[in-house]
Structures are given as C-alpha cells and as structure tokens.
Write a protein that holds these residues in place. Structure first.
Motif, PDB file in Angstrom:
ATOM      1  N   HIS A 141      -1.700  -5.340   6.053  1.00 40.29           N
ATOM      2  CA  HIS A 141      -2.675  -4.244   6.156  1.00 40.29           C
ATOM      3  C   HIS A 141      -3.607  -4.561   7.310  1.00 40.29           C
ATOM      4  O   HIS A 141      -4.343  -5.547   7.255  1.00 40.29           O
ATOM      5  CB  HIS A 141      -3.496  -4.099   4.869  1.00 40.29           C
ATOM      6  N   ASP A 194       6.774  -3.214   5.584  1.00 37.56           N
ATOM      7  CA  ASP A 194       6.186  -2.623   4.377  1.00 37.56           C
ATOM      8  C   ASP A 194       6.933  -1.335   4.084  1.00 37.56           C
ATOM      9  O   ASP A 194       7.050  -0.470   4.961  1.00 37.56           O
ATOM     10  CB  ASP A 194       4.692  -2.357   4.627  1.00 37.56           C
ATOM     11  N   THR A 208       2.094   2.792   8.554  1.00 36.02           N
ATOM     12  CA  THR A 208       2.875   3.241   7.410  1.00 36.02           C
ATOM     13  C   THR A 208       2.473   4.671   7.076  1.00 36.02           C
ATOM     14  O   THR A 208       1.363   5.115   7.375  1.00 36.02           O
ATOM     15  CB  THR A 208       2.632   2.379   6.159  1.00 36.02           C
ATOM     16  N   GLU A 266       7.319   5.175   1.106  1.00 35.26           N
ATOM     17  CA  GLU A 266       6.645   4.571   2.263  1.00 35.26           C
ATOM     18  C   GLU A 266       7.643   4.128   3.321  1.00 35.26           C
ATOM     19  O   GLU A 266       8.633   3.470   3.021  1.00 35.26           O
ATOM     20  CB  GLU A 266       5.850   3.332   1.812  1.00 35.26           C
ATOM     21  N   HIS A 270      -1.539   2.672   6.897  1.00 37.62           N
ATOM     22  CA  HIS A 270      -2.270   1.581   7.529  1.00 37.62           C
ATOM     23  C   HIS A 270      -1.393   0.965   8.607  1.00 37.62           C
ATOM     24  O   HIS A 270      -0.167   1.127   8.584  1.00 37.62           O
ATOM     25  CB  HIS A 270      -2.636   0.516   6.479  1.00 37.62           C
ATOM     26  N   GLU A 311       2.627   6.613   3.462  1.00 39.00           N
ATOM     27  CA  GLU A 311       2.969   6.287   2.082  1.00 39.00           C
ATOM     28  C   GLU A 311       2.166   7.061   1.048  1.00 39.00           C
ATOM     29  O   GLU A 311       1.405   6.479   0.269  1.00 39.00           O
ATOM     30  CB  GLU A 311       2.806   4.788   1.839  1.00 39.00           C
TER      31      GLU A 311
HETATM   32 MN   LIG Z   1       1.778  -0.189   2.596  1.00 36.88          MN
END
Ligand SMILES: [Mn+2]
Length: 363
Positions: A302, A228, A324, A340, A295, A326
């Motif tokens: 997630h 991510d 993460t 992020e 997260h 972000e």
């Molecule tokens: Mn994310």
C-alpha cells in the motif's frame, strides 16, 4: 541497476524544497529505493553531491554490494552525531528527516545526540518519487503478479467444500514461494460464506461450504516488489441466497470495469474511485462499500498514489504509475464480493499486471 544517483539527487531537491540542506532516510522502503540496500537497519544521508549509507556490522558487506553509489559508513554508538559530522563535511546544518516515519523517541534522540543540527520535518519526499515506476520496477512487479496468478491457478485444483480457509491460504502461499516469490505481500485473506463481509478477514479454520462465495486477496513479493489481487469465486451447489450473491457479484464486476475504464494519464485518481463507486451506489449498495477503490503498489503493498474520495490527497495519474482497482460490497450475515487488479498506467489507458479472470467462476 537502477539510477540510484539520480534518485538521490531528486530526493535532495525535494528535501530542499521543504527547507532542508540534507536529507536522512531511515524508513526501509525509502532507503532501499534510494540506495538499493535491502537490509533491515541503516540510515541513508544525502547532501550536496555526497551519498552515505550508515549501517551496522551485520550489513556492511551486503551494503557494499547492494549500494555501490553510496559511501558505506559503519554505525558507531551515536548515529545522529555521525550524521551531523558527515553533513557538516559539506556545510549542511539543516537536516531533513522523515516526519511521517520517525517516532517522537527517535526525534528526541537525534536532537540530544546532535544538538548543533537543525532537524527539519519533511514529508513524502521519497514517496513522491516512488509513484512513477522505472522499467526495471515494472518488470519485477509483472513477475510478482505472474507468480501469484500461477499459484492461484494451482489452488483452483484443490478448491472444494470441506477445505479449510487456512489450508487454502497455506497452499497458495507455498505455491507462490515454490514459483520464486521471496515472500507473501501480506497475510493472505480468505473469507468464505458469511465471513465474506469482513473486508480483511484473515484465513480462519472455517470450512468452505457448497454454494457459497470465497474471497481470496493475496500477493507475492519478487525482488522487493509486491503484487496485489483479489478474486471472489463461487463453489458449486445450492445456497438459499445464491441469486442475491450473483447479483452482488455482477454489480462489483461492473464497478471494477468502470474503475478500470477511468484509468489513464491526466485523470485524477479520485475519478477512478468515483467511477467505481457510482456503479455500486446506483445499484443501492453505496453504504456497503466502505473503503477506497485503490492504492499504489511497489516496494510496499500500500503506497501512493491513493485512489479514494478523500479530498486532500488526490493524485493525477501519469504513465508508469501502478494502482489497484478493488471495489467491494460487504453484507453482514450474508457475505461479500471484492475484485481487484493491479494495473500500470500506460500512455492511453492501463495494462493489467494481475491476470486472473474476474468473470463469475464456479468451482
Ligand atoms: Mn489491495
């Protein structure tokens, strides 16, 4: 091969701590974590020294191959009756289920098929195990992140005014697949110009224009594990609000750096959120940063731990957790910025899995 026996034993201990004698797991990522089985349907059952995976005809061969630590059982008509009978073999009558994943209808069906069972609500049992990653999981996530970064570098080559957001996302997703991703982590977010104020604006038909910003939030999946990452890039050219956009960018960049600097073992995940949020608040944009700072990432894009200011679900960071960072600022009518990275908590800080440069970049 992951230690599926060890994971099952730890999950059972977690369920026992919540009052159950056995545990059924039907949510796909939890089922995969415990057994290795990647199919779309099946029920894991764990009780005192035994591990079963019940699945249907479509997946029997795959289950035998992927889940050697489990006894594979073909699902008959009434799966919960089967579960009750198997648990009964080791004297377990109080069977824990995943209360956060079952629908009311599923619960009713289990109660009606297996009236002799006492169905015990459990929560977060497997999720709590998943927060700390194994070396193999970290390897897969690093590969997912590398694929995503390489695909992004390819997209930079076609970035220009006139390109549709949708074509940018298509190119990025195709490159990730070409580079070995089994899929995309989520529908790619491409939010250009004024659409940048939509934190989760899916790629649209809008064409990029000179001088504006474009936020790209994307990820790859490799062997079940996600990456991510978000970049916000500037297109060359004149824009009436260019100076303001640049200022907002630098605030978000400083906030992300502050959040990352807070990542280390023993620190509350909420402290990462606070560190990033403080920078944005002090710059006067607190109200324009309306989501949490980060997260966990893993079998789901997630997952726990959550880096938010929410008081009731805080986590203490430990080595080999993945989160993460972000932060973002969203200005309706003008645009937005989010940056992020996905990072691994190390012994004394963090290591980035996603590598794209987060300094201001103009194309
Ligand atoms: Mn994310």
């Amino acid at each position: 091969m992951e230690d599926h026996r060890g994971r099952a034993a730890r999950a059972l201990a977690g369920a026992q701590a919540q009052g159950a004698e056995a545990l059924v797991v039907a949510s796909a990522p939890n089922r995969r974590y415990l057994s290795g089985f990647s199919g779309s349907a099946g029920v894991v059952l764990i009780a005192d020294g035994r591990r079963w995976l019940l699945t249907d005809f479509r997946y029997l061969e795959q289950a035998e191959r992927e889940a050697p630590a489990y006894e594979i059982v073909p699902i008959q008509r009434q799966v919960w009756q089967q579960v009750a009978a198997l648990a009964g073999e080791v004297g377990a009558r109080r069977i824990g289920f995943e209360a956060e994943h079952w629908t009311v209808a599923q619960w009713r069906r289990a109660v009606s098929e297996a009236p002799g069972v006492e169905w015990v609500e459990t929560a977060g049992v497997v999720e709590a195990l998943r927060v700390v990653k194994s070396p193999e999981e970290l390897q897969r996530m690093a590969t997912a992140a590398r694929i995503a970064d390489e695909a992004l570098a390819q997209v930079a080559l076609i970035l220009r005014p006139g390109l549709r957001e949708r074509d940018l996302s298509l190119h990025l997703e195709a490159k990730m697949r070409e580079l070995g991703a089994e899929g995309v982590a989520f529908p790619t977010i491409v939010a250009s110009g004024p659409r940048g104020s939509l934190p989760h604006g899916l790629a649209s038909d809008r064409k990029l224009e000179p001088g504006e910003l474009v936020t790209i939030d994307f990820g790859a999946v490799y062997q079940g594990y996600h990456s991510d990452e978000t970049v916000t890039w500037a297109l060359a050219g004149d824009h009436p609000e260019r100076a303001r956009l640049r200022e907002v960018y630098e605030v978000v960049r400083a906030a992300q750096a502050a959040g990352l600097a807070a990542v280390r073992p023993g620190v509350a995940a909420s402290a990462v959120d606070r560190a990033a949020r403080q920078v944005i608040e002090e710059a006067g944009y607190g109200a324009e940063f309306g989501h949490s700072t980060g997260h966990g990432v893993g079998l789901e894009v997630h997952e726990a731990p959550w880096a938010s200011s929410h008081p009731t679900r805080d986590w203490t960071l430990q080595p080999d957790m993945v989160i993460t960072v972000e932060p973002g600022i969203y200005l309706p009518g003008l645009g937005g910025v989010r940056l992020e990275d996905t990072v691994v908590v190390t012994q004394d800080g963090y290591r980035r899995l996603t590598q794209a440069d987060k300094a201001w970049r103009e194309w």
